[in-house]
Scaffold this motif. Sequence first.
Motif, PDB file in Angstrom:
ATOM      1  N   LEU A  80       0.694  -0.682  -0.279  1.00  0.00           N
ATOM      2  CA  LEU A  80       0.105   0.225  -0.144  1.00  0.00           C
ATOM      3  C   LEU A  80       0.814   1.188  -0.194  1.00  0.00           C
ATOM      4  N   PHE A  81       1.770   0.912   0.507  1.00  0.00           N
ATOM      5  CA  PHE A  81       3.005   1.744   0.117  1.00  0.00           C
ATOM      6  C   PHE A  81       3.118   2.846  -1.309  1.00  0.00           C
ATOM      7  N   PRO A  82       3.050   2.356  -2.362  1.00  0.00           N
ATOM      8  CA  PRO A  82       3.006   3.322  -3.465  1.00  0.00           C
ATOM      9  C   PRO A  82       1.929   4.355  -3.599  1.00  0.00           C
ATOM     10  N   ALA A  83       0.545   3.592  -2.786  1.00  0.00           N
ATOM     11  CA  ALA A  83      -0.396   4.733  -2.442  1.00  0.00           C
ATOM     12  C   ALA A  83       0.176   5.793  -2.343  1.00  0.00           C
ATOM     13  N   LEU A  84       0.610   5.383  -1.437  1.00  0.00           N
ATOM     14  CA  LEU A  84       0.657   6.517  -0.289  1.00  0.00           C
ATOM     15  C   LEU A  84       1.949   7.410  -0.841  1.00  0.00           C
ATOM     16  N   VAL A  85       2.462   7.129  -1.535  1.00  0.00           N
ATOM     17  CA  VAL A  85       3.494   7.838  -2.263  1.00  0.00           C
ATOM     18  C   VAL A  85       2.930   8.948  -2.586  1.00  0.00           C
ATOM     19  N   LEU A  86       2.326   8.914  -4.181  1.00  0.00           N
ATOM     20  CA  LEU A  86       1.197  10.314  -4.847  1.00  0.00           C
ATOM     21  C   LEU A  86       0.860  10.280  -3.795  1.00  0.00           C
ATOM     22  N   ALA A  87       0.556  10.452  -2.311  1.00  0.00           N
ATOM     23  CA  ALA A  87       0.045  11.130  -1.207  1.00  0.00           C
ATOM     24  C   ALA A  87       1.218  12.042  -1.140  1.00  0.00           C
ATOM     25  N   LYS A 138      -4.069  11.253 -12.324  1.00  0.00           N
ATOM     26  CA  LYS A 138      -5.556  10.201 -13.626  1.00  0.00           C
ATOM     27  C   LYS A 138      -4.272   9.002 -13.694  1.00  0.00           C
ATOM     28  N   ALA A 139      -3.259   9.054 -13.453  1.00  0.00           N
ATOM     29  CA  ALA A 139      -2.614   7.601 -14.004  1.00  0.00           C
ATOM     30  C   ALA A 139      -2.539   6.756 -12.309  1.00  0.00           C
ATOM     31  N   PHE A 140      -2.464   7.618 -11.308  1.00  0.00           N
ATOM     32  CA  PHE A 140      -2.437   6.914 -10.520  1.00  0.00           C
ATOM     33  C   PHE A 140      -3.807   6.312 -10.240  1.00  0.00           C
ATOM     34  N   ASN A 141      -5.028   6.131 -10.590  1.00  0.00           N
ATOM     35  CA  ASN A 141      -6.266   5.858 -10.418  1.00  0.00           C
ATOM     36  C   ASN A 141      -6.911   4.765 -11.330  1.00  0.00           C
ATOM     37  N   ALA A 142      -5.886   5.433 -13.349  1.00  0.00           N
ATOM     38  CA  ALA A 142      -5.740   4.642 -13.904  1.00  0.00           C
ATOM     39  C   ALA A 142      -4.665   2.762 -13.277  1.00  0.00           C
ATOM     40  N   GLY A 143      -4.343   3.303 -12.706  1.00  0.00           N
ATOM     41  CA  GLY A 143      -3.196   1.987 -11.957  1.00  0.00           C
ATOM     42  C   GLY A 143      -2.523   2.037 -13.009  1.00  0.00           C
ATOM     43  N   ASP A 144      -1.557   3.527 -13.853  1.00  0.00           N
ATOM     44  CA  ASP A 144      -0.338   3.109 -15.484  1.00  0.00           C
ATOM     45  C   ASP A 144       0.971   3.399 -13.997  1.00  0.00           C
ATOM     46  N   ALA A 145       1.576   2.428 -13.975  1.00  0.00           N
ATOM     47  CA  ALA A 145       2.832   2.434 -12.788  1.00  0.00           C
ATOM     48  C   ALA A 145       3.794   3.140 -13.340  1.00  0.00           C
ATOM     49  N   ALA A 146       3.828   3.210 -14.867  1.00  0.00           N
ATOM     50  CA  ALA A 146       4.669   3.791 -15.524  1.00  0.00           C
ATOM     51  C   ALA A 146       4.953   5.150 -15.877  1.00  0.00           C
ATOM     52  N   GLN A 155      -1.949  -5.926  -6.641  1.00  0.00           N
ATOM     53  CA  GLN A 155      -2.561  -6.363  -5.648  1.00  0.00           C
ATOM     54  C   GLN A 155      -4.127  -6.321  -5.181  1.00  0.00           C
ATOM     55  N   SER A 156      -4.198  -4.678  -5.321  1.00  0.00           N
ATOM     56  CA  SER A 156      -5.197  -3.816  -4.311  1.00  0.00           C
ATOM     57  C   SER A 156      -5.504  -3.495  -6.050  1.00  0.00           C
ATOM     58  N   PRO A 157      -6.137  -3.722  -7.459  1.00  0.00           N
ATOM     59  CA  PRO A 157      -6.858  -3.131  -8.153  1.00  0.00           C
ATOM     60  C   PRO A 157      -8.194  -2.376  -7.536  1.00  0.00           C
ATOM     61  N   GLY A 158      -7.739  -0.970  -8.531  1.00  0.00           N
ATOM     62  CA  GLY A 158      -9.241   0.129  -8.137  1.00  0.00           C
ATOM     63  C   GLY A 158      -8.750   0.307  -6.782  1.00  0.00           C
ATOM     64  N   LEU A 159      -7.280   1.146  -6.463  1.00  0.00           N
ATOM     65  CA  LEU A 159      -7.199   2.215  -5.732  1.00  0.00           C
ATOM     66  C   LEU A 159      -7.750   3.099  -5.995  1.00  0.00           C
ATOM     67  N   LYS A 160      -7.838   4.172  -5.351  1.00  0.00           N
ATOM     68  CA  LYS A 160      -7.953   5.675  -5.947  1.00  0.00           C
ATOM     69  C   LYS A 160      -7.321   7.074  -4.650  1.00  0.00           C
ATOM     70  N   ILE A 161      -7.143   7.810  -5.327  1.00  0.00           N
ATOM     71  CA  ILE A 161      -6.715   8.478  -4.462  1.00  0.00           C
ATOM     72  C   ILE A 161      -7.407  10.429  -3.970  1.00  0.00           C
TER      73      ILE A 161
END
Length: 305
Positions: A5-12, A47-55, A91-97
């Motif tokens: 879940l870290f990377p979700a919070l990297v965006l945070a 936009k990239a995060f909510n689309a799951g675009d890691a690159a 592991q966690s598709p559909g994450l939103k921030i």
Amino acid sequence: MSKYLFPALVLAAAGFSACCLTSVADEPSQPQENQAAIQQSAEKFTKAFNAGDAATIAAQFTENAEYLSQDGSVIAGREAILEDFTETFKQSPGLKIETTIESIRFLGKGVAIEKGTTWVTRKEGEEPIQSGYAVLHVNTGEGWQIAHVREIAALQHSNYHRLKELEWMVGEWVDEGSDSLVVTSCRWSKNKNFLLRSFKVRMAGRNELEGTTRIGWDPEAKQIRSWTFDNAGGFAQGFWTNDGDRWIIKMTGIINDGQTASATNVFTFIDGNTYTWQSVDRILGGEVSPNIEEITIVRQAPPPH
């Protein structure tokens, strides 16, 4: 919290979102251009995060960027950040921030520190996870990128993400009739847990009524709720429901002589400088009262300098 879940919070921590920018100290050189560049990156990142675009997310970091989590763990380097985001979305598709940027401070040419709060939702309907953050931005010559991120435990919970659709209310408003004047002021409370509104009604040049309203999130009812008190001794509560550009508020209260009162109030957003208000289905002491027809309210112009 899971490692993934870290990377979700990297965006945070990056604070990248097209959200409200509440406090900005501009870089001495080209302040508007630098602020705009960071905000454009924010939109791209969200936009990239909510689309799951890691690159696309990883490309926002410098090659040797670091992320420091609350437990002291470190993700070091753009490639490691890319791998972690990729695994997170798997592991966690559909994450939103959602993010509130609280401050951006430019330390000099090409260096800025950003602080704010984020809410990460893993599945629709679940309560979001709140976190604070601090991030170091650097201008590499190819644009603003993230060099260092630090996740911070949220010391105070904020329901801003529940109330942000009402942010247009913030400011000074006025409705002036032929013999009446209604002035309303609205601001955020500390940490944005409430919207605080005050109002004054003048009739024929005399102050007739004034009061305050506190608008917040009721976690039990899972609904926006308000509490109003006037200087005549009356008080009321309201439950808010959104209907597109309209907010419908079911009000119940007691006036100063002990009679019960109820009404349905409707706020309709027109644009950033205009909204309308009306009050219908009005009952006072068990008797039907006349409706108040729709009134147009405009943002008050700032005083001349």
